[in-house]
Design a protein around this motif. Structure first.
Motif, mmCIF file in Angstrom:
data_model
loop_
_atom_site.group_PDB
_atom_site.id
_atom_site.type_symbol
_atom_site.label_atom_id
_atom_site.label_comp_id
_atom_site.label_asym_id
_atom_site.label_seq_id
_atom_site.Cartn_x
_atom_site.Cartn_y
_atom_site.Cartn_z
ATOM 1 N N ARG A 1 0.809 -1.217 0.000
ATOM 2 C CA ARG A 1 0.000 0.000 0.000
ATOM 3 C C ARG A 1 0.844 1.270 0.000
ATOM 4 O O ARG A 1 0.302 2.375 -0.021
ATOM 5 N N CYS A 2 2.165 1.113 0.029
ATOM 6 C CA CYS A 2 3.050 2.274 0.019
ATOM 7 C C CYS A 2 4.457 1.806 -0.335
ATOM 8 O O CYS A 2 4.727 0.602 -0.421
ATOM 9 N N LEU A 3 5.349 2.755 -0.515
ATOM 10 C CA LEU A 3 6.724 2.425 -0.870
ATOM 11 C C LEU A 3 7.402 1.604 0.221
ATOM 12 O O LEU A 3 8.179 0.686 -0.065
ATOM 13 N N ASP A 4 7.113 1.921 1.464
ATOM 14 C CA ASP A 4 7.714 1.162 2.569
ATOM 15 C C ASP A 4 7.306 -0.311 2.521
ATOM 16 O O ASP A 4 8.101 -1.195 2.863
ATOM 17 N N ASP A 5 6.064 -0.579 2.121
ATOM 18 C CA ASP A 5 5.614 -1.968 2.002
ATOM 19 C C ASP A 5 6.429 -2.718 0.956
ATOM 20 O O ASP A 5 6.809 -3.877 1.157
ATOM 21 N N LEU A 6 6.699 -2.080 -0.171
ATOM 22 C CA LEU A 6 7.504 -2.711 -1.223
ATOM 23 C C LEU A 6 8.933 -2.948 -0.741
ATOM 24 O O LEU A 6 9.533 -3.983 -1.050
ATOM 25 N N SER A 7 9.476 -1.999 0.011
ATOM 26 C CA SER A 7 10.822 -2.167 0.547
ATOM 27 C C SER A 7 10.868 -3.315 1.553
ATOM 28 O O SER A 7 11.807 -4.127 1.558
#
Length: 475
Positions: free
Chosen positions: A69-75
C-alpha cells in the motif's frame, strides 16, 4: 495457522492426489522415493521462513502475501523476498512466494476484477487470497493452453479443442475440461490456480476462467516430466539432491470447481484486462530479486573457480568475471530503480515502475544462458574432475586425491571438489539443463518480449530527438 513449518507442509500433501510419473500413478507423493529429496528441499523452504522470521514473516504470515500500500511496504517485501531466494541461491524459480505475490496483487485491484458485474468473483478471490495467507498454502499455477500446430491460431481448430474451457454448470460448481501447461511445483503444491495468461477471443467466453482447486480434486491429472532429483549427498549434488521443483502437464477431465473458488467465469473483458495493469510491476519484483540472487551466486561461484585454478588474474578470465558481475549489478539496479519509482496503480495498491522490468524481462534469459556458458568456460575440464564425498572417506583414495586434485594457493582437494561439483550441478547436470531452459522461457521468449518493449517505448512518449536535431542543424 499462519506460516507453516516444513513438517506441517509435508503432512498436508497426503491427500490421494492423482500424480503420474513414468507411467505410474502416485497417490501419496510423500511416500514416493524419487520425490524424497525435493520434498525435503521444499520443507526446508518453509522452515527457512521461520529461521529468518524477521525478514520473511509479517504478522505471522509469509511476507509475499502482503498487499503493498506504500513504498515502505515494497521495501519491506523486498527484504523478505530476497531472503527467501537465498535459500536456494535463486535456483528454485517457483517457490510459493511467486504465486503468493501474484494473488496479493490481484486482491489489491478490485476495479479490474469487479468489471462486468464480477463482484462475486472478486469476493471469492479476496477470500481465497486470505485463506492462502492464513493457511500458508503452497500454490502452483498453470496459465498456458497447449498448442499442437503453430500454423494455426491459438484458439482455432485442433488447438482450440484442447483448451481448458467450461463445459457444464451445476448449482454449486462449474465443470471444466481441457489441458494447461506448465505447472511447476505441480505434485508438491496444495492448490492449483488458473488465471489469465494470454488474451482470449471476446466471442469465446467459455475460455475466460480463473479459479483455484485443491490438487486432489477428482478428474485432475498431473502428468510429470522425468524427475531430475537424485538421492545423493548434498556435497555431491547440492541442487539436484533437493531442488527439483518438478514441472507437470495438467489435464482437467470434467473437473468440478466449487463456485466459491471461481474468480472469473465467462467474462472476457475481465480476463483480458487482468494482466494489463500492474501485473508486471508486481510480480517482476519477486522474479527479478530471485534472478539477482542467482546471478550474484553465479558470479561468486565463477570467481572462486578462477581462484582455485590460479586463473583469476588472467585478462580473459577477468573479462568474463566482470561481464557476469555486470549482469547481477544491472539486475540489482533495475530492481532499485523500479522500486524507488513505485506509485499507486489505483485502488490504493502500490507496485514498482514497470519500465525497468520491461527492459529486464527480455534481456534476462540471455544473461542467464551466458552466465552458464561463462561457468563452463572457466571451469572447463575441471568440472568433470570431481571426486565424490565418498571418495574422500576411502583410506586408499584420500591421500591420492589430496596430492593430485588440490587447488591453487593451498586449497585442499575436498574443498576444490565441492566447489566444482556445485558448479556442475548449477550448469551441467540434468537439473542444471532443465533450469537453463526454464530461464529462457518462463516469462515468455526474449524475441516476443523485445517486441513488447518496443511497443511500450512507443507508447511511453513522443520520440522527436532526430527531427529536433535536424532543425537545430538547419538553423
Amino acid at each position: 495457522m499462519a506460516a507453516r513449518t516444513g513438517a506441517q507442509y509435508i503432512a498436508g500433501l497426503r491427500d490421494d492426489r492423482s500424480i503420474w510419473v513414468n507411467g505410474s500413478r502416485i497417490t501419496d507423493v510423500t511416500d514416493y522415493p524419487g520425490f524424497t529429496g525435493s520434498l525435503q528441499g521444499l520443507a526446508g523452504y518453509f522452515d527457512w521462513q521461520h529461521t529468518h522470521a524477521i525478514e520473511c514473516l509479517s504478522d505471522g504470515e509469509n511476507i509475499s502475501h502482503q498487499i503493498p500500500r506504500c513504498l515502505d511496504d515494497l521495501s519491506r517485501r523486498h527484504v523478505g523476498l530476497e531472503q527467501l531466494a537465498r535459500y536456494s541461491a535463486g535456483m528454485l524459480g517457483r517457490t510459493p512466494d511467486y504465486v503468493n505475490v501474484t494473488f496479493a496483487g490481484f486482491a489489491g485491484q478490485p476495479s479490474i476484477w469487479k468489471q462486468d458485474g464480477n463482484e462475486g468473483g472478486y469476493e471469492n478471490l479476496v477470500a481465497f487470497q486470505s485463506e492462502a495467507a492464513e493457511c500458508d498454502l503452497a500454490l502452483t499455477h498453470t496459465i498456458i493452453h497447449p498448442i499442437v500446430d503453430k500454423r494455426t491460431r491459438d484458439y482455432e481448430g485442433e488447438n482450440r479443442s484442447l483448451a481448458l474451457n467450461k463445459v457444464d454448470e451445476t448449482a454449486e460448481s462449474i465443470v471444466v475440461s481441457g489441458a494447461r501447461i506448465l505447472a511447476t511445483l505441480g505434485p508438491f503444491a496444495d492448490e492449483l490456480t488458473v488465471y489469465p495468461g494470454h488474451p482470449i477471443p471476446k466471442d469465446q467466453p467459455e475460455l475466460a476462467l480463473a479459479f483455484s482447486v485443491p490438487m486432489n480434486t477428482p478428474g485432475l491429472k498431473v502428468i510429470c516430466r522425468d524427475h531430475y532429483g537424485v538421492d545423493r549427498d548434498e556435497f555431491d549434488l547440492p541442487f539436484s539432491s533437493r531442488f527439483d521443483e518438478q514441472d507437470a502437464f495438467i489435464v482437467f477431465d470434467d473437473v468440478e470447481i466449487p463456485k466459491y473458488r471461481v474468480f472469473c467465469d465467462g467474462l472476457p473483458g475481465v480476463y483480458n484486462s487482468v494482466m494489463g495493469r500492474g501485473w508486471t510491476g508486481n510480480i517482476m519484483q519477486q522474479t527479478s530479486i530471485r534472478a539477482q540472487v542467482k546471478l550474484e551466486f553465479a558470479y561468486e561461484l565463477a570467481t572462486r573457480m578462477a581462484v582455485a585454478t590460479g586463473q583469476n588474474e588472467r585478462p580473459d578470465i577477468a573479462q568474463m568475471l566482470g561481464e557476469l558481475w555486470s549482469y547481477a549489478e544491472l539486475t540489482r539496479s533495475a530492481v532499485h530503480t523500479a522500486e524507488s519509482q513505485a506509485f499507486d496503480y489505483g485502488d490504493g495498491v502500490w507496485f514498482c515502475d514497470e519500465r525497468p522490468f520491461v527492459a529486464l524481462r527480455p534481456s534476462m534469459p540471455g544473461w542467464m544462458v551466458r552466465a552458464n556458458e561463462i561457468l563452463k568456460l572457466i571451469g572447463s575440464h575441471n568440472l568433470l574432475a570431481t571426486p565424490a564425498a565418498a571418495d574422500f572417506d576411502d583410506e586408499e583414495l584420500k591421500p591420492i586425491l589430496d596430492k593430485y586434485l588440490k587447488g591453487a594457493d593451498g586449497m585442499n582437494a575436498k574443498d576444490r571438489s565441492r566447489l566444482f561439483r556445485t558448479a556442475w550441478d548449477f550448469v551441467g547436470s540434468a537439473l542444471g539443463g532443465r533450469t537453463e531452459l526454464y530461464e529462457r522461457f518462463y516469462l515468455a521468449s526474449s524475441a516476443r518480449m523485445y517486441g513488447v518493449a518496443h511497443a511500450v517505448a512507443q507508447r511511453d512518449r513522443e520520440w522527436e530527438a532526430v527531427p529536433t536535431f535536424w532543425s537545430q542543424a538547419d538553423r
